[in-house]
Design a protein around this motif. Structure first.
Motif, PDB file in Angstrom:
ATOM      1  N   THR A 173       0.985  -1.158  -0.098  1.00 28.71           N
ATOM      2  CA  THR A 173      -0.086   0.211  -0.049  1.00 28.71           C
ATOM      3  C   THR A 173       0.931   1.219  -0.097  1.00 28.71           C
ATOM      4  OG1 THR A 173      -0.137   0.071   2.512  1.00 28.71           O
ATOM      5  CG2 THR A 173      -1.829  -1.130   1.270  1.00 28.71           C
ATOM      6  N   PHE A 174       0.367   2.466  -0.525  1.00 31.59           N
ATOM      7  CA  PHE A 174       1.005   3.661  -0.260  1.00 31.59           C
ATOM      8  C   PHE A 174       1.733   3.702   1.168  1.00 31.59           C
ATOM      9  CE2 PHE A 174       1.605   8.309   0.196  1.00 31.59           C
ATOM     10  CZ  PHE A 174       2.273   8.539  -0.923  1.00 31.59           C
ATOM     11  N   GLN A 175       0.840   3.723   1.995  1.00 32.97           N
ATOM     12  CA  GLN A 175       1.269   3.963   3.544  1.00 32.97           C
ATOM     13  C   GLN A 175       2.390   3.178   3.820  1.00 32.97           C
ATOM     14  OE1 GLN A 175       0.191   6.628   5.211  1.00 32.97           O
ATOM     15  NE2 GLN A 175       1.947   6.305   6.502  1.00 32.97           N
ATOM     16  N   LEU A 178       5.544   4.513   2.069  1.00 33.34           N
ATOM     17  CA  LEU A 178       5.837   5.753   2.581  1.00 33.34           C
ATOM     18  C   LEU A 178       6.613   5.456   4.097  1.00 33.34           C
ATOM     19  CD1 LEU A 178       6.121   8.693   2.785  1.00 33.34           C
ATOM     20  CD2 LEU A 178       3.773   8.748   3.640  1.00 33.34           C
ATOM     21  N   ILE A 188       7.836  11.938   1.964  1.00 31.49           N
ATOM     22  CA  ILE A 188       7.202  11.827   0.607  1.00 31.49           C
ATOM     23  C   ILE A 188       7.644  12.367  -0.564  1.00 31.49           C
ATOM     24  CG2 ILE A 188       5.557  13.614   1.255  1.00 31.49           C
ATOM     25  CD1 ILE A 188       3.136  12.031   0.359  1.00 31.49           C
ATOM     26  N   SER A 195      10.619   7.257  -6.938  1.00 37.46           N
ATOM     27  CA  SER A 195       9.743   6.032  -7.731  1.00 37.46           C
ATOM     28  C   SER A 195       8.750   6.675  -8.715  1.00 37.46           C
ATOM     29  CB  SER A 195       8.673   5.824  -6.349  1.00 37.46           C
ATOM     30  OG  SER A 195       9.456   5.281  -5.238  1.00 37.46           O
ATOM     31  N   LYS A 212       2.185   2.698  -8.523  1.00 38.81           N
ATOM     32  CA  LYS A 212       2.934   2.011  -7.955  1.00 38.81           C
ATOM     33  C   LYS A 212       3.735   0.776  -8.770  1.00 38.81           C
ATOM     34  CE  LYS A 212       0.115   0.505  -4.803  1.00 38.81           C
ATOM     35  NZ  LYS A 212      -0.274  -0.051  -3.515  1.00 38.81           N
TER      36      LYS A 212
END
Length: 220
Positions: A173-175, A178, A188, A195, A212
């Motif tokens: 996931t993005f979180q 991060l 970020i 990325s 992603k």
């Protein structure tokens, strides 16, 4: 220009990541750009020449070498542990989920190492070779140049678990991605610079479907 500044920030941080204990250069106490000026004066020239040849032959190799350095630095620091094959007590990081059938460019690093061993045996670490190759790949494809502090030590061990846990993966996931960046002191802005902007800067591919997937398949 802002994306190049952010990319420079990312690799400055990565290049100073913690080092391991083994080094061809027994007096390597700290890093500085002139580390090989006396022991191997043509080291930087040799690295650049072989990287340039590899990128001229296959343009996406630039992205692959940059990504290889990125995956190395996110596990135990920039210590070339990603290059180690399984043997004895070592389980290679090449077998991890983010690297298996994905990480590439090893043959270019091997060619550079072979040339440097002929020029100045047992002098230039693989960790420094990978860091220089990442910088040269960026420059060759229109990105910024920067001085690379040298004197890194090569690891005697690998971390399969560290590779699986620390390297951002396409299905994270993005979180989660991060969080993995934050654990390395990156934010970020750095995540987007590494990325996302790498794709626009040096990848020949134009579309990967999702952000992603594009970010972490670049160079595959």
């Amino acid at each position: 220009m802002a994306q190049f500044i952010n990319l420079f920030k990312v690799f400055t941080l990565l290049s100073f990541a913690p080092l391991c204990s083994f080094c061809y250069n027994t007096n390597a106490g700290y890093l500085y750009p002139q580390f090989y000026d006396r022991s191997c004066p043509r080291a930087l020239e040799i690295v650049k020449s072989i990287v340039a040849k590899a990128v001229a032959k296959e343009a996406r190799m630039a992205a692959s070498l940059l990504r290889l350095h990125f995956h190395d630095c996110f596990v135990k620091g920039c210590d070339a542990s990603i290059l180690l094959d399984s043997s004895g007590t070592i389980i290679s990081e090449k077998r991890s989920n983010p690297n298996r059938n994905s990480a590439r460019g090893f043959e270019v690093i091997d060619e550079i190492k072979s040339a440097l061993e002929k020029e100045c045996p047992h002098t230039v670490s693989c960790a420094d070779i990978m860091t220089l190759a990442a910088r040269d790949s960026t420059v060759l494809t229109g990105g910024p140049g920067w001085e690379v502090p040298l004197g890194r030590r090569d690891s005697r061990g690998a971390s399969l678990s560290g590779s699986n846990q620390n390297i951002p993966a396409p299905n994270n996931t993005f979180q989660t991605i991060l969080t993995k960046f934050k654990l390395k002191g990156l934010d970020i802005v750095d995540l987007v610079a590494l990325s996302g902007k790498i794709i626009k800067t040096i990848s020949s591919s134009s579309c990967y479907g999702t952000f992603k997937t594009r970010a972490f398949e670049v160079g595959q």
